[in-house]
Scaffold this motif. Sequence first.
Motif, PDB file in Angstrom:
ATOM      1  N   MET A   1      65.929  32.465   1.520  1.00 16.98           N
ATOM      2  CA  MET A   1      64.606  32.540   1.527  1.00 16.98           C
ATOM      3  C   MET A   1      64.002  33.931   2.129  1.00 16.98           C
ATOM      4  N   THR A   2      63.036  34.416   1.189  1.00 15.26           N
ATOM      5  CA  THR A   2      62.727  35.799   1.525  1.00 15.26           C
ATOM      6  C   THR A   2      61.300  35.814   2.324  1.00 15.26           C
ATOM      7  N   LEU A   3      61.381  36.882   3.161  1.00 15.66           N
ATOM      8  CA  LEU A   3      60.153  37.218   4.333  1.00 15.66           C
ATOM      9  C   LEU A   3      59.330  38.358   3.808  1.00 15.66           C
ATOM     10  N   ALA A   4      59.321  38.547   2.418  1.00 12.18           N
ATOM     11  CA  ALA A   4      58.464  39.662   1.770  1.00 12.18           C
ATOM     12  C   ALA A   4      56.947  39.602   2.469  1.00 12.18           C
ATOM     13  N   PHE A   5      56.744  40.625   3.030  1.00 17.77           N
ATOM     14  CA  PHE A   5      55.240  40.901   3.394  1.00 17.77           C
ATOM     15  C   PHE A   5      54.280  41.159   2.296  1.00 17.77           C
ATOM     16  N   LYS A   6      53.467  40.231   2.003  1.00 16.17           N
ATOM     17  CA  LYS A   6      52.615  40.733   0.847  1.00 16.17           C
ATOM     18  C   LYS A   6      51.298  41.438   1.421  1.00 16.17           C
ATOM     19  N   SER A   7      51.198  42.527   1.009  1.00 14.78           N
ATOM     20  CA  SER A   7      50.149  43.337   1.154  1.00 14.78           C
ATOM     21  C   SER A   7      48.715  42.852   1.037  1.00 14.78           C
ATOM     22  N   SER A   8      47.927  43.074   2.263  1.00 11.84           N
ATOM     23  CA  SER A   8      46.713  42.539   1.940  1.00 11.84           C
ATOM     24  C   SER A   8      45.844  43.670   2.265  1.00 11.84           C
ATOM     25  N   GLU A   9      44.474  43.547   2.063  1.00 12.69           N
ATOM     26  CA  GLU A   9      43.548  44.727   2.300  1.00 12.69           C
ATOM     27  C   GLU A   9      43.140  44.646   3.775  1.00 12.69           C
ATOM     28  N   LYS A  10      43.528  45.783   4.259  1.00 15.25           N
ATOM     29  CA  LYS A  10      43.316  46.393   5.534  1.00 15.25           C
ATOM     30  C   LYS A  10      42.243  45.978   6.231  1.00 15.25           C
ATOM     31  N   PHE A  11      42.183  45.251   7.330  1.00 17.03           N
ATOM     32  CA  PHE A  11      41.335  44.911   8.302  1.00 17.03           C
ATOM     33  C   PHE A  11      40.223  43.702   7.679  1.00 17.03           C
ATOM     34  N   SER A  12      40.617  43.104   6.384  1.00 14.16           N
ATOM     35  CA  SER A  12      40.064  41.962   6.178  1.00 14.16           C
ATOM     36  C   SER A  12      40.333  41.179   7.095  1.00 14.16           C
ATOM     37  N   ILE A  13      39.185  39.921   7.290  1.00 11.99           N
ATOM     38  CA  ILE A  13      39.331  39.028   8.502  1.00 11.99           C
ATOM     39  C   ILE A  13      39.201  37.542   7.754  1.00 11.99           C
TER      40      ILE A  13
END
Lengths: 370, 409
Positions: A1-13
């Motif tokens: 299983m991979t735990l890749a961190f999917k980048s998302s837009e900074k400080f979106s809530i």
Amino acid sequence: MTLAFKSSEKFSIGVELELQLVNTHDYNLTTDAADLLRRVKGRLPAGELKPEVTQSMVEINSSVHHRHGDLVGELVSVRDMLAKEARRMNVAIAGGGAHPFQKWNERRIYPAERFLNVSEQYGYLTKQFTVFGQHIHIGCANGDDALYLCHALAGFMPQFIALSASSPFYQGVDTAFDCSRLNVVSAFPLSGTVPFVHTWADFEAYVARMMEFGIVKSMKDFYWDIRPKPEYGTIEIRVCDTPLTVEKAADLAAYAQALASWLLTERPAKLSPDIYLVYSYNRFQACRYGLQGNVFDPLGRGHQTIAESILQTVGNIERHGEEMGAGEAIDRIARAAAGGQNDARWLRDTLAEVGSLSNTVRLQSELWMG
Amino acid sequence: MTDFSFLPTFPLPVNSFVLFGVLLLTGLLGGHLAGRTRLLPRITGYIAVGLLLGPGGLNLLSPELLDDARLFVDISLGLILFELGRRLDLGWLRRDRWFLSAAVAESAVSFGLIWFALTHFGIEPLQAAMAAAIGIATSPAVVLLVAHDLKADGPVTRRALSLVALNNIIALLLFTALLPVLHFNLRASWPTILLHPLYRLAGSLVLGYLAYLVTARMARLVGKQEGGQFILLVGMIVVAVGCAKLFNLSVMLTLLGFGVMAKNLDRKRDIMAVEFGYAGQLFFVVLFVVTGASLELYRLGAAPWAVLAFVAARFIGKSATLMIFGRPSGLSHRQAAMLGIALVPMAEVAIGMARTVTDIYPEFGANLAVIVVSSVAVLDLIGPVAAQLAFKWAGEASPERVAKKEGLS
């Protein structure tokens, strides 16, 4: 299983709100989650409605937002739609971290495989887990930032607990706590805090080890107060009780957003493991005494009340809040802190006025449904 | 004075204490045995015990003794009707108009079908209409107690209880409206024709309102004390039952009205939603044992086909209408079907209505009673089982209760 961190837009809530379904006869919890889900299927104006572990709970998931105004607008429209449907069903929906007088042994597990497995694994704790929290997601560009934010935010968790606290009554008694809900969460073996690691690679190694030990199957098994959510590219603050209104929930999310922006942009403090030395003490103070709780700040080396620490934080993050359109929301947070007003206080005042917990829940649900 | 005058004289007259106790204990045994089966609810056990001990069985409970037990029965019915009235939220009827339409339609269609079926079997139209009006009502006691026993909770249970309250009110109004026609046909004087129904309707509602006013006032005085409010409610219910009888009013309408007003007029919620709990159970056991003893199964032979037609028309009328109205009200087909099955029980109250007629016009009432009493007998045996299955199949019974029941057989 991979735990890749999917980048998302900074400080979106984004927020998740767990809600109480109550009857309108004596305002005890009712078992209508499946019916409500069936009725609103495909008709929700935005976001998602999901089942939770017992049949008296549902969870709203908002979409991803950048500004407080959009988030609150969406939450209000979803709230209005759910309130309308609930009224047709003759049930009521309420906020609040715990139902004041339900008996946990009367709860029914939601018939889905995931929840039945949890029930099998945790026995009576599962039914006791009929408590209602708000989770706040904040977008991060990468895993390292996410971990930095988890540690940096840890010192601010008492503020979120005290501001959102709305579970003073549990199983029919006044617990003397402002937030009794987190005591229920603490019973789970994998609750607590994220390990003190700083790079995503180290974090992945930690999770891989726990999986190798056969202790967890996935990230979902960690019930930490703040945890990275790699598949969304967010960190998730999980200490808040569900506030009594969606407006308050949006304010808390805006406060978290501005705080995250200040912490990540200005990196005002060096991370220290000392944060976790005092973490449990501070968390207890927040749960027990709310805004009047007394916390120790390991970086500033001093004691202060949680209300004072909020007002100090507001001074620091104001500029970030203004830029994100969260100025008014943060003002309301500051006023609540200065006035010692949280939802636990509202609930206690209401009980004093109306005399019964059943009547308190009635007014609590009227407040949420608008 | 003889040496042995301290001894009781024989035969021993059975007093109310022994009667009440024996009804409880035998009921308990019957309920226990039924509870051990997979299919039968405990209520069926109470009824079966009554049937066994009653005039149709061993005749240990003679008609005179049953009259003595009337007091307990009326108190039980008072508790149940009040509780049912409290489940009727008039605000809900405004918020979901399809639900109110469904209630009116299921009553109208079942009335029409029953009337049609009975006249088809040669029953005189007015008698058929009165029987049909009585047939609209579902047994509050059976539905409420089966739901309570299973700890049923959810959309079907909630709607079933409200529908029962509504169809009882509709049945009562229609029945009372038919009384003038009956009076007219039987050549009563004009004041009787007009004033009797009016007196019963208005009087019962006024009495219910007075009971509510006093209760609300006293509830404020007692405060939010569950114990105190429990005594207050039971006390007021018993007084209301007594007054309704004193003034020749409808116990049913008085108590239902009292409950509905307590739910809908008490804006500040001074009156708490109190559970009758174990104390209530005492009365309910007696209610069903006596109901069982009063069943007259042997009458079934008099008009078996008409009774069968009555039962079938009633079920089809209610179920089909609810299936049609379920969708726009947001129910799934399954929920609507279960709702129809939950409304099968028809009981004690129907006998009360038939008795009202018998009391005034014995001969006319006797004919009506054959059909109503026999139908009640049939539905008292099927009804509790049907209600239990409906709540279970709707997935609203407590899983623990269901598992316990199924594990035992």
